[in-house]
Design an enzyme around this catalytic site. Structure first.
Site, PDB file in Angstrom:
ATOM      1  CD  GLU A 189     -30.709  -6.505 -23.483  1.00 61.03           C
ATOM      2  OE1 GLU A 189     -29.825  -5.794 -23.012  1.00 61.03           O
ATOM      3  OE2 GLU A 189     -31.797  -6.724 -22.910  1.00 61.03           O
ATOM      4  CD  GLU A 247     -31.774 -10.913 -21.015  1.00 62.15           C
ATOM      5  OE1 GLU A 247     -32.060  -9.890 -20.358  1.00 62.15           O
ATOM      6  OE2 GLU A 247     -30.698 -11.040 -21.618  1.00 62.15           O
TER       7      GLU A 247
HETATM    8  C1  BGP Z   1     -30.632  -7.176 -20.093  1.00 66.77           C
HETATM    9  C2  BGP Z   1     -29.362  -7.926 -20.206  1.00 66.77           C
HETATM   10  C3  BGP Z   1     -29.029  -8.830 -19.107  1.00 66.77           C
HETATM   11  C4  BGP Z   1     -29.676  -8.522 -17.783  1.00 66.77           C
HETATM   12  C5  BGP Z   1     -31.051  -7.917 -17.861  1.00 66.77           C
HETATM   13  C6  BGP Z   1     -31.585  -7.308 -16.595  1.00 66.77           C
HETATM   14  O1  BGP Z   1     -30.416  -5.893 -20.513  1.00 66.77           O
HETATM   15  O2  BGP Z   1     -29.274  -8.676 -21.399  1.00 66.77           O
HETATM   16  O3  BGP Z   1     -27.647  -9.006 -19.103  1.00 66.77           O
HETATM   17  O4  BGP Z   1     -28.850  -8.043 -16.847  1.00 66.77           O
HETATM   18  O5  BGP Z   1     -31.168  -6.966 -18.861  1.00 66.77           O
HETATM   19  O6  BGP Z   1     -31.065  -6.041 -16.395  1.00 66.77           O
HETATM   20  P1  BGP Z   1     -30.424  -5.584 -15.049  1.00 66.77           P
HETATM   21  O7  BGP Z   1     -29.403  -6.597 -14.733  1.00 66.77           O
HETATM   22  O8  BGP Z   1     -29.848  -4.262 -15.307  1.00 66.77           O
HETATM   23  O9  BGP Z   1     -31.523  -5.550 -14.056  1.00 66.77           O
END
Ligand code: BGP
Length: 480
Positions: free
Chosen positions: A175, A378
């Site tokens: 990201e 993701e």
């Molecule tokens: C993205 C990241 C992850 C992950 C995901 C979900 O931003 O790359 O590391 O955590 O989001 O977000 P969250 O964990 O805040 O629900």
């Protein structure tokens, strides 16, 4: 068959959110390790000086460091073709600036990679996923400094050399476009303006000049890493990774449309334009001038960016939002990517607006723009899961979410998009990045670990486990 025969079905995790073992086998402290637990509506804290008595979820996380064999066996049972995980930079270079890598760290990931390969699972490795060595933050405020490029390249050389021939797919920075927002400074870039005092993660002091200079260094490092990876192992492919923050104008008021265009450029396109096209886009000149940001480049940087464009583009996709110039519209609650809520969409329990069609839309936009293969690395629904009296976890809401997104990926493929694979986030429950809590679960596998620090880390399959297994077995034909 809609998806390619060799479509990379799998799942994704990140070391800082699942490994635990935060000081074992020589591991140093990363920027995630200085963040406490938090929850929705109560920001986690950044504690540059570690505090006694505070709960730090990354210390034990879900103990994947010790249980990776059990976890990968479960992934294999689901039929994974690919496992996206990250290497914790601080296991290889504990402070970030050592001359030689830490053998115990290299050995650990070799075992993880070998375990994947044993089942025919392709490792897809994120080189830097919110795990900048805190030693480098203290030393030079991390990516603000140009010297970070050399530290990063030492790290890349160590892992590319060691895992040559075993790893086909790499991602440089998770990201990367988080660095265009204030909340990305510490996690994504290791930049910490106040290195003495505890500050809430959601309202850390911001310095856009530092963030954008940091991004420049990351772009150069990413481009050099692409070239180095190809040099060491010509067969491997290197992708970038961005948060796909799909955005619509709230109305057809041309001012809303222009505001949305600007949002898209800065948030969604700037970093990928540099990493996929190999040059800064011209629209950034005005943005930098108006914000008083001056990027310091060195001679040769432009050539490096040009020569180090990525082989494929990968991204996370969870939600969408809207842009408007109307000051009366509320900000989306819990929506960390900003914008205002879309009246046509429902939100998750964490305020993230669910928009499967936005995935089709963005896949098309990104493919039209860059014409290189795309991968969704993701996607998923963070939700509270309940263990029923009979021990089952009936996460139909998660199945619905994933099914709808896969359907839209199919539409995008029919539209002509070249899609390589799909690795839903948190294929096993882990710690949330934004809130630092366990309660926000994404997995096909439940982990008995809770925000009060209790739980024995045992694993149990959710209903979605068998559903996803069938999806993979039928290459996405059977989504029921
Ligand atoms: C993205 C990241 C992850 C992950 C995901 C979900 O931003 O790359 O590391 O955590 O989001 O977000 P969250 O964990 O805040 O629900």
């Amino acid at each position: 068959m809609i998806f390619k025969k060799d479509f990379l079905w799998g799942g994704a995790t990140a070391a800082n959110q699942c490994e635990g073992a935060w000081r074992e086998d020589g591991k140093g402290i990363s920027c995630s390790d200085i963040c406490t637990g938090g929850k929705f509506g109560q920001s986690k804290l950044i504690t540059p000086v570690l505090q006694e008595g505070m709960f730090y979820p990354s210390r034990e996380a879900i103990d994947h460091y010790h249980r990776f064999r059990e976890d990968i066996a479960l992934f294999a049972e689901m039929g994974f073709k690919c496992y996206r995980f990250s290497i914790n930079w601080t296991r290889i270079f504990p402070n970030g600036d050592e001359a030689e890598p830490n053998e115990a760290g290299l050995k650990h990931y070799e075992e993880v990679i070998d375990e994947c390969l044993k089942y025919g699972i392709e490792p897809l490795i994120t080189i830097s996923h919110y795990e900048v060595p805190f030693g480098l933050t203290k030393k030079c405020n991390s990516w603000v400094s140009r010297e970070m490029i050399d530290y990063f390249m030492n790290y890349c050389r160590a892992i590319f050399t060691r895992y040559k021939g075993k790893v086909k797919y790499w991602l440089t920075f998770n990201e990367i476009n988080c660095g265009t927002t204030a909340t990305g400074a510490l996690l994504s870039q290791g930049i910490l303006s106040d290195q003495e005092n505890t500050t809430p993660f959601m309202s850390q002091p911001d310095n856009p000049q530092q963030r954008f200079q940091g991004l420049h260094h990351q772009f150069v490092a990413s481009a050099k890493a692409v070239q180095l990876a190809h040099e060491i192992d010509p067969k491997c492919k290197v992708g970038n990774m961005m948060i796909c923050s799909t955005s619509y104008p709230l109305t057809c008021n041309p001012d809303d449309v222009l505001k949305n265009q600007q949002y898209n450029r800065i948030m969604n396109y700037f970093c990928s334009d540099v990493q996929c096209r190999g040059a800064y886009p011209t629209y950034m000149n005005r943005y930098f001038a108006e914000k008083g940001i001056a990027i310091e480049k060195q001679p040769g940087d432009d050539e490096i960016l040009k020569a180090g464009t990525v082989d494929f583009l990968s991204f996370s996709y969870y939600m969408s939002s809207c842009q408007t110039v109307d000051p009366d519209k509320q900000k989306g609650e819990g929506n960390i990517i900003g914008g205002v809520p879309n009246p046509y969409l429902k939100a998750s329990d964490w305020g993230w607006q669910i928009d499967p069609k936005g995935l089709r839309y963005s896949l098309n936009e990104l493919y039209d723009r860059y014409k290189i293969p795309l991968m969704v690395v993701e996607n998923g629904l963070g939700a509270k899961d309940v263990i029923e009296d009979d021990g089952t976890i009936n996460d139909d809401y998660r199945i619905d979410y994933l099914r709808q997104h896969i359907q839209q990926m199919e539409e995008a493929v029919k539209d002509g998009v070249d899609l390589m694979g799909y690795t839903p986030w948190g294929c096993i429950d882990l710690v949330s990045a934004s809130t630092g809590e366990y309660a926000k679960r994404y997995g096909f596998i439940y982990v008995e670990r809770y925000d009060d620090g209790t739980g024995d880390f045992s694993r149990r399959k959710k209903k979605s486990f068998d559903w996803y297994k069938k999806v993979i077995a039928t290459n996405g034909e059977d989504l029921d």
